[in-house]
Design a protein around this motif. Structure first.
Motif, PDB file in Angstrom:
ATOM      1  N   VAL A 367     -27.472 -63.097  19.003  1.00  0.00           N
ATOM      2  CA  VAL A 367     -28.685 -63.352  18.965  1.00  0.00           C
ATOM      3  C   VAL A 367     -29.085 -63.055  17.705  1.00  0.00           C
ATOM      4  O   VAL A 367     -29.181 -61.878  17.037  1.00  0.00           O
ATOM      5  N   ALA A 368     -29.967 -64.099  17.014  1.00  0.00           N
ATOM      6  CA  ALA A 368     -30.213 -63.710  15.829  1.00  0.00           C
ATOM      7  C   ALA A 368     -31.850 -63.988  15.195  1.00  0.00           C
ATOM      8  O   ALA A 368     -32.097 -65.129  16.183  1.00  0.00           O
ATOM      9  N   ASP A 369     -32.062 -63.237  13.893  1.00  0.00           N
ATOM     10  CA  ASP A 369     -33.284 -63.963  13.624  1.00  0.00           C
ATOM     11  C   ASP A 369     -33.320 -65.147  12.755  1.00  0.00           C
ATOM     12  O   ASP A 369     -32.773 -65.357  12.730  1.00  0.00           O
ATOM     13  N   ALA A 370     -34.686 -65.338  13.076  1.00  0.00           N
ATOM     14  CA  ALA A 370     -35.023 -66.211  12.230  1.00  0.00           C
ATOM     15  C   ALA A 370     -34.597 -66.889  10.685  1.00  0.00           C
ATOM     16  O   ALA A 370     -34.195 -67.664   9.963  1.00  0.00           O
ATOM     17  N   GLU A 371     -34.501 -65.118   9.892  1.00  0.00           N
ATOM     18  CA  GLU A 371     -33.721 -65.328   8.833  1.00  0.00           C
ATOM     19  C   GLU A 371     -31.902 -65.102   8.971  1.00  0.00           C
ATOM     20  O   GLU A 371     -31.088 -65.420   8.064  1.00  0.00           O
ATOM     21  N   GLY A 372     -31.853 -65.392  10.402  1.00  0.00           N
ATOM     22  CA  GLY A 372     -30.322 -65.292  10.327  1.00  0.00           C
ATOM     23  C   GLY A 372     -29.713 -63.649  10.507  1.00  0.00           C
ATOM     24  O   GLY A 372     -27.422 -63.777  10.746  1.00  0.00           O
ATOM     25  N   PRO A 374     -28.768 -59.934  12.476  1.00  0.00           N
ATOM     26  CA  PRO A 374     -28.682 -60.103  14.157  1.00  0.00           C
ATOM     27  C   PRO A 374     -29.743 -58.657  14.709  1.00  0.00           C
ATOM     28  O   PRO A 374     -30.269 -58.437  14.199  1.00  0.00           O
ATOM     29  N   LEU A 375     -29.982 -59.329  16.262  1.00  0.00           N
ATOM     30  CA  LEU A 375     -31.165 -58.753  16.618  1.00  0.00           C
ATOM     31  C   LEU A 375     -30.518 -57.573  17.613  1.00  0.00           C
ATOM     32  O   LEU A 375     -29.128 -57.607  17.782  1.00  0.00           O
ATOM     33  N   PRO A 376     -31.415 -56.146  17.732  1.00  0.00           N
ATOM     34  CA  PRO A 376     -30.837 -55.738  18.334  1.00  0.00           C
ATOM     35  C   PRO A 376     -30.708 -56.090  20.435  1.00  0.00           C
ATOM     36  O   PRO A 376     -31.261 -57.154  20.538  1.00  0.00           O
ATOM     37  N   ARG A 377     -29.730 -55.663  20.735  1.00  0.00           N
ATOM     38  CA  ARG A 377     -29.691 -56.155  22.323  1.00  0.00           C
ATOM     39  C   ARG A 377     -30.816 -55.908  23.040  1.00  0.00           C
ATOM     40  O   ARG A 377     -31.562 -55.464  22.521  1.00  0.00           O
ATOM     41  N   GLY A 378     -30.741 -56.927  23.549  1.00  0.00           N
ATOM     42  CA  GLY A 378     -32.512 -56.914  24.483  1.00  0.00           C
ATOM     43  C   GLY A 378     -33.336 -57.978  23.776  1.00  0.00           C
ATOM     44  O   GLY A 378     -34.067 -58.573  24.797  1.00  0.00           O
ATOM     45  N   GLU A 379     -33.564 -58.242  22.616  1.00  0.00           N
ATOM     46  CA  GLU A 379     -34.046 -59.226  22.130  1.00  0.00           C
ATOM     47  C   GLU A 379     -33.843 -60.600  21.827  1.00  0.00           C
ATOM     48  O   GLU A 379     -33.084 -60.973  22.316  1.00  0.00           O
ATOM     49  N   VAL A 380     -35.162 -61.386  21.735  1.00  0.00           N
ATOM     50  CA  VAL A 380     -34.821 -62.763  22.330  1.00  0.00           C
ATOM     51  C   VAL A 380     -35.017 -63.384  20.353  1.00  0.00           C
ATOM     52  O   VAL A 380     -35.944 -62.724  19.978  1.00  0.00           O
ATOM     53  N   GLY A 381     -33.785 -64.138  20.802  1.00  0.00           N
ATOM     54  CA  GLY A 381     -33.427 -64.907  19.376  1.00  0.00           C
ATOM     55  C   GLY A 381     -32.684 -66.063  19.158  1.00  0.00           C
ATOM     56  O   GLY A 381     -32.849 -66.503  20.729  1.00  0.00           O
ATOM     57  N   ARG A 382     -32.155 -66.200  18.575  1.00  0.00           N
ATOM     58  CA  ARG A 382     -31.361 -67.537  18.359  1.00  0.00           C
ATOM     59  C   ARG A 382     -30.488 -67.183  18.683  1.00  0.00           C
ATOM     60  O   ARG A 382     -29.477 -66.278  18.333  1.00  0.00           O
ATOM     61  N   LEU A 383     -29.150 -68.576  20.048  1.00  0.00           N
ATOM     62  CA  LEU A 383     -27.616 -68.615  20.344  1.00  0.00           C
ATOM     63  C   LEU A 383     -27.798 -68.883  18.646  1.00  0.00           C
ATOM     64  O   LEU A 383     -27.651 -70.076  18.756  1.00  0.00           O
ATOM     65  N   MET A 384     -26.374 -67.505  19.111  1.00  0.00           N
ATOM     66  CA  MET A 384     -25.299 -68.534  17.889  1.00  0.00           C
ATOM     67  C   MET A 384     -24.308 -67.173  18.581  1.00  0.00           C
ATOM     68  O   MET A 384     -23.687 -67.176  19.188  1.00  0.00           O
ATOM     69  N   THR A 385     -23.149 -68.852  18.321  1.00  0.00           N
ATOM     70  CA  THR A 385     -21.407 -68.468  18.957  1.00  0.00           C
ATOM     71  C   THR A 385     -20.359 -68.991  18.623  1.00  0.00           C
ATOM     72  O   THR A 385     -20.923 -70.356  17.179  1.00  0.00           O
ATOM     73  N   ARG A 386     -18.984 -68.557  18.214  1.00  0.00           N
ATOM     74  CA  ARG A 386     -17.703 -69.300  18.669  1.00  0.00           C
ATOM     75  C   ARG A 386     -17.461 -69.229  19.590  1.00  0.00           C
ATOM     76  O   ARG A 386     -16.993 -68.603  19.932  1.00  0.00           O
ATOM     77  N   GLY A 387     -15.704 -69.837  19.153  1.00  0.00           N
ATOM     78  CA  GLY A 387     -15.116 -69.575  19.937  1.00  0.00           C
ATOM     79  C   GLY A 387     -14.362 -70.350  20.317  1.00  0.00           C
ATOM     80  O   GLY A 387     -14.156 -71.516  19.914  1.00  0.00           O
ATOM     81  N   PRO A 388     -13.127 -70.475  21.551  1.00  0.00           N
ATOM     82  CA  PRO A 388     -11.884 -71.037  21.392  1.00  0.00           C
ATOM     83  C   PRO A 388     -12.097 -72.261  22.634  1.00  0.00           C
ATOM     84  O   PRO A 388     -10.878 -73.402  22.349  1.00  0.00           O
ATOM     85  N   TYR A 389     -13.457 -73.256  22.421  1.00  0.00           N
ATOM     86  CA  TYR A 389     -13.076 -74.368  23.112  1.00  0.00           C
ATOM     87  C   TYR A 389     -15.077 -74.576  22.736  1.00  0.00           C
ATOM     88  O   TYR A 389     -15.346 -75.107  23.299  1.00  0.00           O
TER      89      TYR A 389
END
Ligand code: J2J
Length: 536
Positions: A367-372, A374-389
């Motif tokens: 989860v990222a803040d507005a500047e990209g 990482p935010l601490p666990r539990g906080e609301v922010g942007r979903l960032m993801t990468r992975g095998p699919y």
């Protein structure tokens, strides 16, 4: 020639292979592995197709298409609804290495043109039952404009374009020529937030893994009898685990034209369906029907109801086990890749209150803040993801990819989420400029661009407004030279040839649009305005 796409970096690809996620087999294996089976694969109205029959039809069509000169590296634009031919066409094209874009049946001229302009298809497959193809006016204009189109096949056509004839014509020796397993198998549609609808290249390897893993989590097997009442082409109904998951497991897909209770309840009873996939508004309608008929008896065979595509309220979620009498599974996915599921053995509390957790151990989600950062666990922010699919780039969109991905290849979905200590995700909101109308995604900019084509419109902004059934509906805020009525606005958009679900549910004319300090349209304010007006 293969279709261009942004590949995963080599070290990632190597790791995904090493871990067995990527198995370097074509997606068509899902069907050919059952080529000798007499069990029923698809039920479409009165028509039943065994695996054996389905495979034969795929071969026939593949062979017809090969005879017509289609070859590996070509692309196709397909628009078929929830009919068996959708799957036959999908597998036939993949078998000969032609990558389709599967447009939704609700799409109109504008969407088909936009997709064709991007992929320059060698062929078009559509249905005479769709208003656009009822006569040849659009077809002729389309073929004229897109000179790449060499072949046209139409369902419900008994002339030169007959899809049925191509499927019925016995196959010569089909030589399977799929694209490489690490290459583009087909394009998935993005819900979008930009002016032109974006395409998502999906490879055999990544898509096959997402389905295989989905089957494990959802426990699909040869006893699975799956109701496909959402658009068959949609990523959810195709791959989570969707119809492809059912085929892989050698179960049975029962097709429905829409998710209405009047259509689906009798189908569930008649075919002893045990799994269905819905969006939240359809759940509301099913519960209402149960209430009205004072019975859920028709749904007795149902053991699992998947719900996703849009936020499911905890209230509605809790009613599913109680009133439908089956287990709920929340699905939070995206055509770009990442899919989260609640697990079948999760506590009721977790199933009701979260949107699940990533399906792969190698899904990286933070989860990222507005500047990209990482935010601490539990906080609301942007979903960032990468992975095998999860894809690495929209088709031919370098500029947009620059914004959609960070420097490390993480995709920002535009969703606002929080992740709890156990890794479970709750969707909290959205940052992308999109309206989620009961699971149907509307890119605000796409509709705004169409609105601006109107002579009387000076400024246009499309925003969401709350709706008790659909979750969200759309409201167009307009600055116009002369007042415009909602019916006239909708008629104008219809004339532009855009899908019906994108037409604004409400139109408001104002003297000026509110602006943010940096001079952008203040959509937050507009959403507040419409909330106030609805209250009043
Ligand atoms: C809240 N928002 C959700 C959910 C999707 C499985 C299921 C759905 C899709 C899908 C899919 C949500 N709660 N449970 O492809 O394989 C919103 C998010 C997300 C966007 C993706 C699948 N499930 N959403 O809906 O590409 O905003 O895929 O980013 O159409 O839908 O939309 P789409």
């Amino acid at each position: 020639m293969s279709v261009a796409f942004t590949p995963w970096p080599d070290d990632f690809a190597a790791r995904y292979r090493e871990k067995g996620y990527w198995q370097d087999r074509p997606l068509t294996d899902f069907l050919t592995r059952h080529a000798d089976s007499e069990s029923v694969a698809v039920i479409d109205g009165d028509r039943h197709f065994s695996y054996c029959e389905l495979n034969a039809r795929v071969d026939n069509l593949a062979s017809s298409l090969q005879r017509q000169g289609l070859k590996t590296g070509d692309t196709a634009l397909v628009q078929l609804g929830n009919v068996a031919e959708f799957y036959i066409t999908f597998f036939a094209l993949l078998r000969i290495g032609v990558a389709p874009v599967n447009a939704l049946f609700s799409h109109q001229r504008s969407e088909l043109q936009a997709y064709a302009a991007q992929i320059e298809p060698a062929m078009l497959i559509a249905d005479r039952q769709h208003a656009l193809f009822a006569d040849d006016v659009f077809l002729n204009a389309f073929v004229d404009e897109h000179r790449s189109v060499r072949t046209v096949l139409l369902r419900n056509d008994d002339g030169e374009h007959s899809l049925a004839a191509a499927i019925a014509h016995p196959a010569d020796n089909v030589v399977a020529t799929p694209t490489g397993p690490g290459e583009v198998a087909f394009f998935q549609l993005s819900g979008g937030s930009t002016g032109t609808p974006k395409l998502i290249p999906r490879t055999h390897n990544d898509y096959a893994y997402s389905i295989r893993r989905s089957n494990e989590i959802c426990a699909f097997d040869q006893n699975t009898r799956y109701l496909c009442a959402l658009p068959a082409a949609h990523n959810y109904a195709l791959s989570s685990p969707g119809a492809l998951g059912v085929f892989l497991a050698q179960g049975c897909v029962i097709l429905a034209a829409d998710p209405s209770a009047t259509l689906c309840f009798p189908l569930i009873e008649q075919h002893q369906i045990n799994v269905a996939a819905l969006v939240p508004p359809a759940v509301s309608l099913w519960l209402q029907a149960i209430h009205e008929w004072n019975s859920n008896a028709a749904l007795a065979s149902l053991t699992l109801l998947q719900v996703g595509g849009a936020r499911l309220s905890a209230t509605l979620a809790a009613r599913i086990p109680a009133e439908i009498g089956c287990q709920l599974q929340q699905v939070f996915g995206m055509a770009e890749g990442l899919v989260n599921y609640t697990r079948l053995d999760d506590s009721p509390e977790r199933i009701i209150n979260t949107q699940g957790c990533p399906m792969s151990p190698d899904d990286e989600v933070w989860v990222a803040d507005a500047e990209g950062n990482p935010l601490p666990r539990g906080e609301v922010g942007r979903l960032m993801t990468r992975g095998p699919y999860t894809f690495r780039g929209y088709y031919k969109s370098p500029e947009h990819n620059g914004c959609a991905f960070d420097a490390n290849g993480f995709y920002g979905s535009g969703d606002l989420i929080s992740i709890d200590e156990q890794g479970y995700i709750t969707v909290q909101g959205r940052e992308k400029d999109q309206i989620n109308r009961g699971g149907e995604k509307i890119a605000a900019e796409e509709v705004e661009n169409l609105l601006l084509r109107h002579d009387e419109v000076i400024h246009a902004a499309l925003v969401s407004m709350e709706d008790s059934l659909l979750g969200e509906k759309s409201c167009a805020w307009l600055v116009t030279k002369t007042p415009l009525r909602a019916v006239a606005v909708r008629r104008f958009l219809r004339e532009q040839g855009v899908a019906e679900f994108k037409l604004p549910d409400r139109v408001e004319c104002v003297d000026a649009l509110p602006l943010t300090p940096v001079g952008k349209v203040d959509k937050k304010q507009l959403r507040q305005w419409i909330a106030n007006r609805t209250l009043a």
